[in-house]
Structures are given as C-alpha cells and as structure tokens.
Design a protein around this motif. Structure first.
Motif: not given
Length: 477
Positions: A143-150, A172-179, A226-233
C-alpha cells in the motif's frame, strides 16, 4: 578392420590327456596288424602328432563369410556393441579449439571440470524462481504511504521493530522536505545472476541475486541530489519494504537484515535469507540470498550532469573565516553512490551485448572472477582488498576492454579498435592499455584513488545513451 577367418572347433568330449592315451593304444594296435607298407605309412602319419589329428577331426569345414559378419565388417563395430558415429561439426570445433586456444587438452579438461563447481546447480534454481515470482507479487501489492516528515516516518517504523538507515547528514526537525512510499514502477533481476555468470564466493558466502526495485519518479524532486536528500528517501523506501516483509502476512518466510556495500550507509540494501521449511519456495539448498536494491528511473527528475565526480553536492554553511571555494569541494564518492542507483540496468544490457558478441564471454568472466576472489578482490571474512566487493560490473567492463579493444581518440568509426588482449600476463600486465588515473610523478594509482576512478566509470555508464553503452564503458576505462 581385419576379418576373423579362424575356423571354429567342434565340441570336444573329455579331456585332452584321456584322448591322447586312446590315440596311443589305437596306434600301437594298428602297427601290429598292418599287412602292407601303405597301411603302416598311413597309420604312422596318424600317430606322429595326436594333438594335430584331434584338432583336424574336431574342426568342421569352413563355410565362408555369412551375411551377418559381412554387415558388421562394413559398419565397423563388433556384434552386440553400438555403432560408432563420426564426430559432429560442434565436436570438431571443440577439438580444434582445445588445440589452438587452450594449447593443451588437459588444461581444457581442467577448466571444464572447474566451471560447474563454482556455479549454482541448475537443479536447485526452480525454487528460487518461484520465490522471485512471489516476491514480485508481494512488492506490487504494497500500500501507499502519504508524504510525511522523515523523522515522523522513522518513529512510526520503529514501532514495528524496523529502523530507517538514514545516512549523514541526518535529517532534523527543520527539514522542509518529506518522504513517502508508492509501489515500484518496475522490478527486474540485475547483476550477474540473469547472465548466468554468478561465481561462488570464498569463505562460505552465498550467491547474490540482485533485485532492482525502481522507485516512482513522483517521490523525488529536482534538487534531491543535494545534502543526502535522495539517500534519506531511499532509506525510508527500503525500510518500508523491510517492515512489510517482516510481517507474517507477507508469506515470504525469510530472514531480513540490512547490508551496506563497503560499509557505506548510503549503499544499504535489504538482504533476504530463506528459512528452511521444505516448501516450493524454499531455496536454502541453493545457498543463495536475494538482495533488494532501490534504483532510480532513467527519466527521474534528478539531473545526471549534476553527478559528475568534479561536482560538489554537499553544501555546508561556511564561517566568515573560511574560503567559499574550500567549503564546496568536489564529492566524487557521494556522487558515485547516487549514480549507482542509475547504472544496474545499463550495466546489465552492456554485459549482455558483450555476451552476444563473444559466446565464451561468460566462461571467461567466470574464470576472471575466480582468479580475483582467490587474491582477495571480493567479499570474504579474511583480508580482502578494499573497494572491490560487489563490483561485478567492473570485471565485465575490464574483460570487455580486453576483448573489444580501445577506441582511439578522434579516429573514424571505420577504424579498427586496438586490441589489448594479446600477450597479456595475469601477473605482470593485468591492465596495460587502460586509461588509469595517475598520481603526482606519473605513479600508478593506489587503492584510495580506485574509488575516484570507479566514480568516472559509473558516471560514464549512467550518462551514455543505450546504443552507445558498450563503447562508453570501454572509453571510461
């Protein structure tokens, strides 16, 4: 074949010694009662050699060659045996290759005996194929999972007993992108397994079956490099699959664990090891493991030209005293790790092209990897050379360079490639002709520079069009 013209003896009654005594008694009685010289002469001829007389009496007359023996003589085989067929064209070519290529028939026999012992047995593969089909159905039904803070997504998965292998720099808590999570857009078996070039590793390591799970493009943005965003997702996507596979409802019946290539958390993969239950999908006898590797689509929003070894993709806020130029240094290892998400299918197709061009390519690649494993260029519990584990595409590209040759700069397309495989020795000249990087002073590269060299190799593979895959791999070397 010479014909057997010896006449058969008649069946002899009694022993030879008994018959000899009877002949002597008969001969002596005939001498006493002979009336004329002719009778005595004839009787004497019969008693001169009793064994010869017995043979002549026991043997029958020769009746010539029958039809059966004549037919057997023409066929060239003895009665009761199979006829000998002439060698086929394939067998004649194999005999010629053993003489011309291997220089020794015994050496070819040793190779023929070695190859089946370092490859997986065909009789144990069907259970793995059934497991891969069930794994495909499982992945496509997630199933799909909606976008949320990492960090929020990590906490939810931690409640299920699964950690998210985020790499540095951590979100961090200031991260402004979602997984988020969506079912894979494509699933394919990559690496050496579909090419039947898998080789038994040393120290009891299992055969690796790599499954490339393509993440949908909707999960990524243009600046995720940039800054590991791809690796976090990527890590969240992999952890979601691990949590679903761990559930008893999955029906996979496997042990799940993380594994990182070269101890790099950015290259984490999910390893599935079978549990012995004697079911149709139990492939424990194959001594193999399935590795799930998240990959990117060639049409992903991340631009490839941003991933060259000279680019800096880790942006750190520098202080006032630091030079801005020094704060944005090149990140070749980071870029290479990201490029590896784009190269599995490209390298699979490139190796397949080399396999079609040279029928013996797979056997040669198998022998090369056996040679490399024996010298520590591969995974193992004992001392190994750093940076060469899980680098099957590197060995296939190196062998392709030796087979196809080197393309000269500025040469026309009709110009023949310069062959590099003639006169090479496995000990003295393993990489002659390859465009290897050099240290200051023109010295050969060390182990540390190999990673930078491998970064150029992966960038060339990922950025090449499909029709130029093989030539680009050769140029990168």
């Amino acid at each position: 074949m010479a014909l057997n013209l010896k006449r058969k003896r008649a069946k002899e009654d009694g022993s030879r010694k008994t018959r000899k005594r009877e002949d002597e008694l008969i001969g002596s009685d005939a001498d006493l009662h002979a009336s004329d010289d002719d009778a005595a002469l004839n009787e004497g001829e019969n008693t001169d050699d009793p064994m010869e007389s017995d043979q002549e009496e026991g043997e029958g007359e020769w009746e010539g060659l029958d039809e059966t023996s004549g037919a057997n003589a023409q066929d060239g085989h003895e009665p009761g045996t199979k006829p000998k067929k002439p060698p086929t064209g394939e067998e004649l070519r194999a005999i010629k290759d053993a003489t011309d290529l291997f220089r020794s028939s015994s050496f070819k026999l040793q190779i023929d005996a070695l190859l089946p012992n370092v490859r997986p047995k065909d009789s144990r593969i069907p259970s793995l194929e059934r497991f891969l089909l069930s794994l495909h159905s499982f992945l496509m039904g997630l199933p799909s999972i909606a976008p949320q803070h990492p960090l929020e997504g990590s906490r939810r998965l931690m409640k299920k007993g699964v950690s998210v292998p985020y790499s540095v720099p951590l979100p961090t808590e200031e991260t402004n992108w979602k997984v988020a999570f969506e079912k894979p857009s494509d699933i394919a078996v990559v690496g050496s397994w579909p090419l039947k070039a898998s080789v038994k590793a040393k120290d009891g390591y299992r055969f690796g079956v790599d499954v490339a799970v393509e993440m949908p493009n909707e999960l990524f943005q243009e600046k995720d490099y940039l800054n590991g965003r791809f690796f976090h997702k990527r890590a969240f996507y992999l952890a979601t699959i691990a949590a679903a596979a761990k559930s008893p409802k999955s029906g996979l019946k496997v042990e799940i664990q993380y594994d990182s290539q070269s101890d790099d958390p950015r290259l984490t993969k999910l390893v599935l090891t079978p549990k012995k239950d004697d079911s149709q999908t139990d492939f424990t006898k194959l001594h193999a493991q399935v590795c799930i590797i998240p990959v990117l689509s060639p049409q992903s929003p991340i631009s490839i030209h941003r991933l060259s070894p000279s680019h800096s993709n880790i942006r750190i806020n520098s202080s006032q005293n630091d030079d801005v130029k020094n704060s944005h240094q090149a990140t070749p290892m980071y870029n290479t790790a990201l490029l590896l998400a784009l190269t599995p299918k490209t390298q699979l197709l490139a190796t397949h092209i080399l396999k079609e061009d040279a029928p013996a390519f797979v056997d040669a690649l198998t022998l090369l990897r056996v040679w490399a494993n024996q010298r520590g260029y591969g995974p193992g519990t004992r001392m190994c050379v750093r940076g060469f584990d899980n680098r099957g595409a590197w060995w296939s590209a190196l062998l392709g360079l030796l087979i196809a040759g080197e393309e000269r700069a500025g040469a026309a397309k009709s110009t023949k490639r310069k062959p590099l495989g003639r006169g090479l020795s496995s000990e003295t000249r393993p990489a002659q002709g390859a465009n290897l990087p050099q240290n200051e002073g023109g010295r050969t590269p060390g182990i540390r520079n190999f990673d930078y060299f491998y970064a150029n190799f992966n960038f060339a593979c990922a950025s090449s069009p499909l029709k130029n895959i093989k030539s680009t791999m050769m140029q990168s070397l």
